[in-house]
Every structure is written in C-alpha cells, then in structure tokens.
Scaffold this motif. Sequence first.
Motif, PDB file in Angstrom:
ATOM      1  N   LEU A  81      46.645  43.369  27.006  1.00 32.97           N
ATOM      2  CA  LEU A  81      47.281  43.115  28.421  1.00 32.97           C
ATOM      3  C   LEU A  81      46.283  41.628  28.912  1.00 32.97           C
ATOM      4  N   THR A  82      44.585  41.535  28.796  1.00 32.00           N
ATOM      5  CA  THR A  82      43.681  41.679  28.750  1.00 32.00           C
ATOM      6  C   THR A  82      43.467  39.464  27.956  1.00 32.00           C
ATOM      7  N   ASN A 134      44.900  50.313  43.138  1.00 30.91           N
ATOM      8  CA  ASN A 134      46.154  50.908  42.830  1.00 30.91           C
ATOM      9  C   ASN A 134      47.665  51.778  43.453  1.00 30.91           C
ATOM     10  N   HIS A 138      50.661  49.138  40.767  1.00 29.48           N
ATOM     11  CA  HIS A 138      49.260  48.841  39.939  1.00 29.48           C
ATOM     12  C   HIS A 138      50.013  47.337  39.269  1.00 29.48           C
ATOM     13  N   GLN A 139      50.741  47.257  39.527  1.00 23.89           N
ATOM     14  CA  GLN A 139      50.937  45.586  38.731  1.00 23.89           C
ATOM     15  C   GLN A 139      50.136  44.961  39.596  1.00 23.89           C
ATOM     16  N   ASP A 155      47.045  45.483  37.341  1.00 16.28           N
ATOM     17  CA  ASP A 155      46.511  45.143  35.817  1.00 16.28           C
ATOM     18  C   ASP A 155      46.179  43.647  35.977  1.00 16.28           C
ATOM     19  N   GLN A 156      46.643  43.020  36.867  1.00 13.35           N
ATOM     20  CA  GLN A 156      46.576  41.613  37.327  1.00 13.35           C
ATOM     21  C   GLN A 156      44.747  41.119  37.862  1.00 13.35           C
ATOM     22  N   ARG A 199      37.690  44.849  26.225  1.00 10.23           N
ATOM     23  CA  ARG A 199      38.548  46.316  27.084  1.00 10.23           C
ATOM     24  C   ARG A 199      37.355  48.125  26.044  1.00 10.23           C
ATOM     25  N   GLU A 213      40.102  51.033  33.497  1.00 15.11           N
ATOM     26  CA  GLU A 213      39.364  50.079  33.715  1.00 15.11           C
ATOM     27  C   GLU A 213      38.169  49.718  33.825  1.00 15.11           C
TER      28      GLU A 213
END
Length: 623
Positions: A465-466, A502, A507-508, A511-512, A533, A537
């Motif tokens: 993700l990151t 969230n 949740h999208q 994530d951003q 990560r 969070e």
Amino acid sequence: MNELNKRNLEYLQAYFFKVLSLDENTSSLQYMMNKIVKFLVKEYSLQSVSFIIWDEFTNRYTVESTTNEIERESVSHLVFEAFSFLRQQNQQSFTVEGNDVSICLRTDEKKYYLHIVQSEESQIDAEFWEQLSTECGKMLELLLTYKRAVSQEMKYEQLYQITTKFHLSLEMEDILEETVYTLQKVYPDFTYLLLLSYDNKNDRKLPIEYLQYDNKNISEKAMEAYVCGEVEVEYDLVNQSAILYAPLKGKQGNYGVLQVVTEDKELFSKDIVKFITVLAHTAGSALEKAQLYAQSRRLIDDLRLINETSHQLNSNLRLTDTICYMSHQIRESFHAQEVGFVLFSEHSDKYQLLKGSTLFFSESSAHFYIEYVYNRLQEEKEAIFVNESPFSFSNEEMYYHSIIAVPMVQNGVVKGAAIVLHSDPYSFTFDTFKLLQSLIHHSTLAFTNSMLREELEKLVVTDHLTGLYARNYLDDKVEKSMIQDPCGTFLLIDIDDFKKVNDTYGHQIGDQIIIQIANIIIQNIRVKDVGARWGGEELAVYLPSVPIELGVTIAERLVKKVEAETKPSATISCGVSCWSRDKVDTLEELVLRADQALYCAKDLGKNRVVVEREKENTSYSEK
C-alpha cells in the motif's frame, strides 16, 4: 661473296659468339648493343652506328644505343623515311642513301634497326650490308631468346618465392606488401596501385585505394575487371601510357584489382600480361585464405564473447552489476565511446536510464539520441545502424556520428534499448552491428530476470500500500546497524484518531492518508534511512548513525509537514528512542522505549514528538 666480305663476316660472327658466350651481362639488351655498335665503328672504320627500336604504341623510333650523341636526341627525317620504307617491306632488309645505311633486323618479337654512317675510309659493298643484316638479326634473336629465358626464370623464381610466402602468411597486409614488392622487383619501371573491395587499415602506407562506384579516381575498366574477373587494358593517350587491370581473384569472388601503369614507352607484352595475371590470381587466392582465416578468428572471438557474457549474466548479478558488465564488454569489444541502456514506459514517451550506463547518457544532450532511437524503434521495430548522426552540436565533443541501437524485446514488446555511440563516422562495421544484435538478444533475458528478481525482492520487503519497507526488513537493518554504526535513532509514528478518519471519510480515504504520510516520510529522509510500515496506521523510521538531537529535529519536521500537507488534514504522534555504542542495547528494548514515548505523546494531546530516554519521558514538542 668476295674474300673481304667473307673475312669480315667471319670476324663478325666470331665476335658475336665471343660476346654471347663469355659476357656476364648478356641479358641486358642495351649493354650488348652498346658493345656491338662500338665494335662495328672500330672494326669497319665507320663514322657512327645507332641501334634503334620502333615503338608501335608511341609511333616513333627510339635510339637505344649509339656512337653518335647528336642522333641520340632524335632520328633524322631522312632516317625516319628510310626506316618507314623498310618497315613496310617484307623482303628488303637495307637501304643506302649516300653515306647513310639503314638496316632492318627482323626478329620474332619486333623489328629493330641499325643506322650506319660510313666514313670516307669505309670500303663496304651492298652484299656485306645484306649479310650484316642477317647475322645481326640472328645474333639479336639469340640475345632476345636468352634475355627472355633469363627473365622468365627470374619471374617464375619470384612467383615460387611469393607463393611460398603466401602459404606461410595469414596476414592480409603481409600479402599485399609482398605483392607490391615482387612487382617492383620484376618490373621496376612500372607503377602500381591496389584497388581493394574491403577496408584495410594500411598501416604500412601501401599504394591502396578502395573500389567504390562513386570514386571518380576509379576507371570503368577497373570496375569492369573487378566485376567480370577478367584482365582489362586501356591506353591513356594524354599521358602516353598503358594501364593494365588484373583482378585479385579467389575461388569465392574477387577481392580487388591490381592496377599496373607503364612508363612512357612501354607496352604490355604477352609475357608481362601473363606474369601479372598469374601473380594477381595467386595474391587473390592468398587474400581469400587470409580473409577466411580472419573471419573464422572473428567468429571464434564473437562466440567466446557471447558465451562469456551469457555465462556472466546467468550468475544472478544485480541489475546494476549486469549493466556495468555489459557496458564494459561493449566498450572493450567494439571500441565504443558511450554505452547506454534505457527502459521505455508503456504509457508515455518517458524513459528510465539504467545505472551502469556511461556518464554521457546522464547529460541533457543525450536526450536527442535517446528520443531519436525511441521514435525509430516505435516506428520500425528494428535495430538501428547509422554511420552519420542526424544531429550536430556546437560542441564537437558531443557530436557522435556512429550510432547503433538494439531493442530489448520481450514477448514482442520493445522494453528498452542498448545505445552505442562513437564520435567518428563509419566507426562500426556491419559485422559489429550484427554481433551487438546477437549479444543484446542473448542478454535481454538476463536483464529481464534481474529486473524481475529485484522487483520480487522489493515486493518481499516492501509494503504494497505505502511503498515503505516491511517491518521484518526494518528489523534486519536496525540489527545490522547496531553492529556496524556508532549510534542510531528510531521513530515510531501513529496516525492520530485514525478510526475517526475511517468512520468519517471511509476506509479508501483512510488508505489515501496513510499513502500521503508515507510519501512525506520518503521525501524527508535519506536514501540510507529506512521508512517502514509497522502495522495498521503505525509507521516507523530508522535513522542509522544519527544522534538523538538530530533525530528529534527530523521527527518534528515530519509532524509539521503531515499536518500541513495531508488532505483531508491529519496529524501524527511520534515516539523517539536511540541507542549508542557506549551502552548495551537490543532491538527489542529500542522499540519498547519508542513505543512508551509514543503512548506518552498520545496522553499529552497527540500531534507531537516525545523522546524516551533512560525510562524518563521528555516532551520535545507540545501543542
């Protein structure tokens, strides 16, 4: 025949026999005729005697030997007419005009003449002149026969020697040099030029030109001899010379033409043409053998290069090491000045320069070459071979004339290209171009495997993700740093009220926000620093060899930038811990202290940095 003529004739025959049998210089026509004319003047009380040759090519008489220095410059009009008359008669062998006697000496080869000026003391009748013509003709024929035999022996001795040397040599320059040397030795009065159909380095300054259809110095006859493989002769009336073109002929083709130019008065006899033709064919066969040998050596070297390269590339090198190795190989093997490897984007005209390319490709001027290669590959999908660059620069050092670009193709898609440059035009041969194609073709799979392997390795240690590293990678780096470095600082980061984000935005968007914060971390740490990560969070940063004071400064900068740059706006809390070599410490204790500092930051109101030191939490930033 009267007694006087009979005695004179016998005496003359005896002298001829003595000269022909005892003199060491019998093969020199001029030397022998010098002796003859002097003998005639002395023994028969003549005023002068001249030995003269008729040259059909130049249409004039040439004085070869004489006792009359005035006549050496030119043949008088009276003598010219007399010789012309004799030349047209088959029976008559002499004419007498007052004291001038013109005698024709007929041989199998050509007609020669004696011009005799009688003195008042001379008492010679027509019968003697006729016998003199016959005897001198016989003597001259014997002399010419012997001269031809000696010349033939010398020629074929030279042919034998040069053939032996050709069999022992596989160097083209040796063969060409020996060919010119032999011709100059046999026919020193001729001039020679080698017209070659292939490139030759010519370090020995041989008389060489290259057969090109646009070369104005090459005559049509020369090209005709090269194409047809037959001897050609042409006459240059302006320069009063004859030129012979003998093809350097092998079994598989013609390798050039030997050009032979006569001097002012020389013609090519059948013997000369035959000898030069045989020599040219012998040289052509030797050149073919040498060229085939050179080609076989090049093929062996090429196969060795491809084999060594393939073996090296299959040894699981890193991508950068692979590119460095290939750049070195290409520069060494092809004498290239610049070598670059680029990857093309599938969705834009941007490209990625791979590390290991030469420094020129990092400069702005390299963009012209890369863009040119990219456009042509997109259009033609074929390798590029250019001997004259389409670009020109004011700085000549940046002006590369010769370009080779070979696409790196995978599954029918052009993934990138290898670009090779040289400042000299025509620096790369077509064989070089084909070899580079083969080399890149064999290397493309290794490039792809290296990139896929490094991408896979990156996926294993990277958070999807990151784009930050995974926690196990960070743990490994910290443990190694504790062995190698003098100190280090560890930051443990948590996004404040992330559950609320969230719940509010979904949740999208959550994530951003994590991605935005990860990018801020990447942009604000060094290459050797590790951003990871930690989980959910929570994020972490390890700063090797960074003392606690500087680590806190970095942490505070991250806190401020996250609040200012995230959309929707978010904040983070950060716990900081450190280690130094003067104290015994472990990864677990380092993380535990940072975790405790993070909890303290949360309790103090969030959006701040707290450092944990010796179990005593101290706030360095409070909001």
